[in-house]
Design an enzyme around this catalytic site. Sequence first.
Site, mmCIF file in Angstrom:
data_model
loop_
_atom_site.group_PDB
_atom_site.id
_atom_site.type_symbol
_atom_site.label_atom_id
_atom_site.label_comp_id
_atom_site.label_asym_id
_atom_site.label_seq_id
_atom_site.Cartn_x
_atom_site.Cartn_y
_atom_site.Cartn_z
ATOM 1 C CG ASP A 240 38.096 45.923 37.180
ATOM 2 O OD1 ASP A 240 37.015 46.537 37.241
ATOM 3 O OD2 ASP A 240 38.181 44.719 36.896
ATOM 4 C CE1 TYR B 295 38.157 38.836 36.683
ATOM 5 C CE2 TYR B 295 39.322 40.785 37.431
ATOM 6 C CZ TYR B 295 38.391 40.194 36.610
ATOM 7 O OH TYR B 295 37.705 40.979 35.710
ATOM 8 C CG HIS C 67 32.292 38.796 37.138
ATOM 9 N ND1 HIS C 67 33.442 38.494 37.835
ATOM 10 C CD2 HIS C 67 32.676 39.012 35.854
ATOM 11 C CE1 HIS C 67 34.471 38.527 37.002
ATOM 12 N NE2 HIS C 67 34.028 38.836 35.796
ATOM 13 C CE LYS D 131 34.844 43.369 37.182
ATOM 14 N NZ LYS D 131 36.269 43.008 37.340
#
Length: 282
Positions: A47, A52, A110, A77
């Site tokens: 994931d 990120y 997200h 996401k």
Amino acid sequence: MSLSDTYTLANGVEIPVVGFGTWQTPDGEVAERSVLAALKAGYRHIDTAAAYKNEASVGRGIAKSGIPREEIFVTTKLWNDAHSYEAAKKAIDDSLGKLDVGYLDLYLIHWPNPAAIRENWKEGNAEAWRAMEEAVEAGKIRAIGVSNFMPHHLDALLETAKIQPVVNQIYLNPSDAQEEVVAYNKAHNILSEAYSPLGTGDIFTIPELKTIAEKYQKTVAQIVLRWSLQHGFLPLPKSVNEDRIIENAQLFDFELSDEDMQAIDQLKGTAGQASNPDEKAF
Ligand code: A2P
């Protein structure tokens, strides 16, 4: 059950019951190495997210593993800067390019309510969703869902969605079991994925968990991840340490009693709670 066992999503797609989390995993060598360690330890579900900023390194870890693409489940996401039709289309292609994995198994919105479009969040989500639906039809994505959505956000999305969301990934651990959101998800055939299943590390301070861990001769992490699985959630533990990555996958040789499950259910608020997505500053 084992690490490569799956839940079946509402659209028929199989998703491995534990995922490897990469939030707060630094880009570059650390992300690449930890993804590789996770795949070596048997995880088959990774994931990540555009936010990120480690998608390229995550993709390199996947490639280096040598495991056939179709044996690995990859989620990323849509970030808060892409809640329009055109921006979402571009974001999907950007993530596909960075990960370089050919297609995405799961793609999530997200956050439901980015600060920049706080007055227009419904339209923003509906537009992004339309781009995501097209990407499903084009074969770029196998399943679509959301993250951090509360029932009113999902109600709004369902007004215009042609494809139903099959996952809602939320902050979910014994300190905040988010009963209302989980019940809504269940009623709508939406799988509850648990991010921060270890409370981003905060659950280790809860004394009751230490006592239960001693009783089962397991670690606190294993107890909490097992609790998540026994509730039917899909935990996404994050670690950059190989020994912990292995430890967090050893969840299938014991079972928590009903009594201990209930005791863990009582720990609400002992190590942090989900934040309100309608009030976030981003
Ligand atoms: P690290 O990545 O340095 O190993 P969450 O999954 O809830 O986001 O929690 C992640 C946090 O918990 C990270 O700080 C991670 O540290 C730490 N962590 C992950 N697994 C374990 C474990 N088995 N024991 C102790 N700490 C852990």
